[in-house]
Motif scaffolding. Structure first.
Motif, PDB file in Angstrom:
ATOM      1  N   GLY A   1       0.303  10.468   0.546  1.00 18.54           N
ATOM      2  CA  GLY A   1       1.558  11.229  -0.242  1.00 18.54           C
ATOM      3  C   GLY A   1       1.573  12.750  -0.712  1.00 18.54           C
ATOM      4  N   ALA A   2       0.345  13.044  -1.604  1.00 16.87           N
ATOM      5  CA  ALA A   2       0.039  14.447  -1.793  1.00 16.87           C
ATOM      6  C   ALA A   2       0.249  15.567  -0.653  1.00 16.87           C
ATOM      7  N   LEU A   3      -0.153  15.400   0.009  1.00 19.47           N
ATOM      8  CA  LEU A   3       0.446  15.724   1.716  1.00 19.47           C
ATOM      9  C   LEU A   3       1.598  16.156   2.200  1.00 19.47           C
ATOM     10  N   CYS A   4       2.323  15.139   1.771  1.00 17.96           N
ATOM     11  CA  CYS A   4       3.720  14.915   1.480  1.00 17.96           C
ATOM     12  C   CYS A   4       4.356  15.844   1.575  1.00 17.96           C
ATOM     13  N   PHE A   5       4.298  15.393   0.053  1.00 19.80           N
ATOM     14  CA  PHE A   5       5.127  16.647  -0.941  1.00 19.80           C
ATOM     15  C   PHE A   5       4.756  17.826  -1.105  1.00 19.80           C
ATOM     16  N   LEU A   6       3.878  18.519  -0.368  1.00 21.55           N
ATOM     17  CA  LEU A   6       3.042  20.054  -0.329  1.00 21.55           C
ATOM     18  C   LEU A   6       3.623  20.270   0.818  1.00 21.55           C
ATOM     19  N   PHE A   7       4.277  19.017   2.181  1.00 17.08           N
ATOM     20  CA  PHE A   7       4.945  19.835   3.255  1.00 17.08           C
ATOM     21  C   PHE A   7       5.931  20.060   2.434  1.00 17.08           C
ATOM     22  N   VAL A   8       6.603  19.010   2.537  1.00 15.49           N
ATOM     23  CA  VAL A   8       8.503  19.137   1.521  1.00 15.49           C
ATOM     24  C   VAL A   8       8.649  20.169   0.559  1.00 15.49           C
ATOM     25  N   ARG A   9       7.309  20.586  -0.176  1.00 13.40           N
ATOM     26  CA  ARG A   9       7.580  21.604  -0.573  1.00 13.40           C
ATOM     27  C   ARG A   9       7.228  23.167  -0.711  1.00 13.40           C
ATOM     28  N   ARG A  10       6.833  23.699   0.498  1.00 13.25           N
ATOM     29  CA  ARG A  10       5.859  24.762   1.304  1.00 13.25           C
ATOM     30  C   ARG A  10       7.395  24.697   2.489  1.00 13.25           C
TER      31      ARG A  10
ATOM     32  N   LEU B   1       1.060  -1.170  -0.142  1.00 14.11           N
ATOM     33  CA  LEU B   1      -0.145   0.086  -0.011  1.00 14.11           C
ATOM     34  C   LEU B   1       0.717   1.684   0.457  1.00 14.11           C
ATOM     35  N   LEU B   2       1.864   1.795   0.554  1.00 11.13           N
ATOM     36  CA  LEU B   2       2.537   2.567   0.494  1.00 11.13           C
ATOM     37  C   LEU B   2       3.357   2.484  -0.900  1.00 11.13           C
ATOM     38  N   PHE B   3       3.465   2.243  -1.805  1.00 15.70           N
ATOM     39  CA  PHE B   3       3.754   2.253  -3.542  1.00 15.70           C
ATOM     40  C   PHE B   3       2.531   2.998  -3.870  1.00 15.70           C
ATOM     41  N   PHE B   4       0.883   3.336  -2.820  1.00 16.07           N
ATOM     42  CA  PHE B   4       0.424   4.206  -3.663  1.00 16.07           C
ATOM     43  C   PHE B   4       0.148   5.475  -3.164  1.00 16.07           C
ATOM     44  N   THR B   5       1.824   5.886  -2.807  1.00 15.79           N
ATOM     45  CA  THR B   5       2.426   7.827  -2.163  1.00 15.79           C
ATOM     46  C   THR B   5       2.573   8.191  -3.561  1.00 15.79           C
ATOM     47  N   LEU B   6       3.463   7.663  -4.369  1.00 12.34           N
ATOM     48  CA  LEU B   6       3.938   7.483  -5.554  1.00 12.34           C
ATOM     49  C   LEU B   6       3.268   8.233  -6.203  1.00 12.34           C
ATOM     50  N   PRO B   7       1.542   7.988  -6.886  1.00 11.47           N
ATOM     51  CA  PRO B   7       0.937   8.576  -7.858  1.00 11.47           C
ATOM     52  C   PRO B   7       0.139   9.564  -6.451  1.00 11.47           C
ATOM     53  N   GLY B   8      -0.216  10.105  -5.664  1.00 11.70           N
ATOM     54  CA  GLY B   8      -0.131  11.574  -4.855  1.00 11.70           C
ATOM     55  C   GLY B   8       1.300  12.061  -5.254  1.00 11.70           C
ATOM     56  N   ILE B   9       2.300  12.168  -4.732  1.00 10.83           N
ATOM     57  CA  ILE B   9       3.148  12.839  -4.962  1.00 10.83           C
ATOM     58  C   ILE B   9       3.555  13.222  -6.419  1.00 10.83           C
ATOM     59  N   ALA B  10       3.631  11.968  -7.765  1.00 10.30           N
ATOM     60  CA  ALA B  10       3.560  12.460  -8.704  1.00 10.30           C
ATOM     61  C   ALA B  10       2.463  13.745  -9.020  1.00 10.30           C
ATOM     62  N   ALA B  11       1.692  13.322  -8.945  1.00 10.19           N
ATOM     63  CA  ALA B  11      -0.056  13.882  -9.144  1.00 10.19           C
ATOM     64  C   ALA B  11       0.164  15.266  -8.427  1.00 10.19           C
ATOM     65  N   SER B  12       0.424  15.168  -7.313  1.00 14.33           N
ATOM     66  CA  SER B  12       0.143  17.288  -6.896  1.00 14.33           C
ATOM     67  C   SER B  12       2.330  17.418  -7.021  1.00 14.33           C
ATOM     68  N   PHE B  13       2.734  17.252  -7.989  1.00 13.39           N
ATOM     69  CA  PHE B  13       3.927  17.927  -8.221  1.00 13.39           C
ATOM     70  C   PHE B  13       2.990  18.356  -9.880  1.00 13.39           C
ATOM     71  N   PHE B  14       2.316  17.689 -10.687  1.00 15.28           N
ATOM     72  CA  PHE B  14       2.032  18.112 -11.534  1.00 15.28           C
ATOM     73  C   PHE B  14       0.633  18.925 -11.626  1.00 15.28           C
ATOM     74  N   SER B  15       0.212  19.646 -10.313  1.00 18.19           N
ATOM     75  CA  SER B  15      -1.141  20.275  -9.997  1.00 18.19           C
ATOM     76  C   SER B  15      -0.368  21.503  -9.992  1.00 18.19           C
ATOM     77  N   ARG B  16      -1.660  22.135 -10.425  1.00 20.60           N
ATOM     78  CA  ARG B  16      -1.177  23.875 -10.210  1.00 20.60           C
ATOM     79  C   ARG B  16      -1.005  24.396  -8.756  1.00 20.60           C
ATOM     80  N   GLY B  17       0.326  24.528  -7.998  1.00 20.98           N
ATOM     81  CA  GLY B  17       0.104  25.107  -6.298  1.00 20.98           C
ATOM     82  C   GLY B  17       0.396  24.011  -5.582  1.00 20.98           C
ATOM     83  N   GLY B  18       0.622  22.799  -5.824  1.00 22.89           N
ATOM     84  CA  GLY B  18       0.305  21.696  -5.214  1.00 22.89           C
ATOM     85  C   GLY B  18      -0.363  21.256  -4.571  1.00 22.89           C
ATOM     86  N   GLU B  19      -1.773  21.376  -5.612  1.00 19.68           N
ATOM     87  CA  GLU B  19      -3.052  20.890  -4.397  1.00 19.68           C
ATOM     88  C   GLU B  19      -2.801  20.039  -4.007  1.00 19.68           C
ATOM     89  N   VAL B  20      -3.354  19.652  -3.396  1.00 20.17           N
ATOM     90  CA  VAL B  20      -4.165  17.853  -2.440  1.00 20.17           C
ATOM     91  C   VAL B  20      -5.487  17.715  -3.315  1.00 20.17           C
TER      92      VAL B  20
END
Length: 129
Positions: free
Chosen positions: A106-115, A42-61
């Motif tokens: 995963g999207a939230l973690c990417f947003l946290f690291v970006r901020r 299940l941890l592999f499901f963080t990868l789509p969240g990270i990638a999609a948050s990268f491509f979303s405008r403003g790092g949206e969740v």
């Protein structure tokens, strides 16, 4: 143009979530269950969240979450049609819902690291007193 950019995160998450789900269902299932860690995949499901948050405008969740929610029924149909499962429908739904949770995490973690990196960069640029 702005509309296309808004939906790129949804499309990215949809495709990657489906790919992770199919790969976990067909290829990696036996490896994690035999090792005694059935939830490790299940941890592999963080990868789509990270990638999609990268491509979303403003790092949206919300965009990666929408993509994962849209991909879950497709994954359920693929798992039911192409794979003879020993799990019940309720167990597969619970597995997919936990995959959606990990994708959003995963999207939230990417947003946290970006901020955190932006905050650090701003702090470094200010003159010290």
């Amino acid at each position: 143009m702005n509309i296309k950019r808004n939906w790129s995160g949804v499309a990215c998450c949809f495709l990657l979530f489906t790919a992770v789900c199919v790969s976990l269902t067909f290829k990696l299932k036996g490896a994690f269950f035999s090792a005694g860690y059935p939830g490790l995949g299940l941890l592999f499901f963080t990868l789509p969240g990270i990638a999609a948050s990268f491509f979303s405008r403003g790092g949206e969740v919300i965009r990666p979450l929408m993509g994962a929610i849209l991909a879950a029924p497709v994954c359920l149909v693929v798992m039911r049609m192409m794979f003879i499962s020993s799990r019940t429908l309720v167990q597969e739904l619970a597995w997919l819902l936990s995959g959606i949770f990990w994708c959003a995490l995963g999207a939230l973690c990417f947003l946290f690291v970006r901020r955190a990196l932006e905050h650090r960069r701003v702090k470094v640029k200010t003159p010290s007193e």
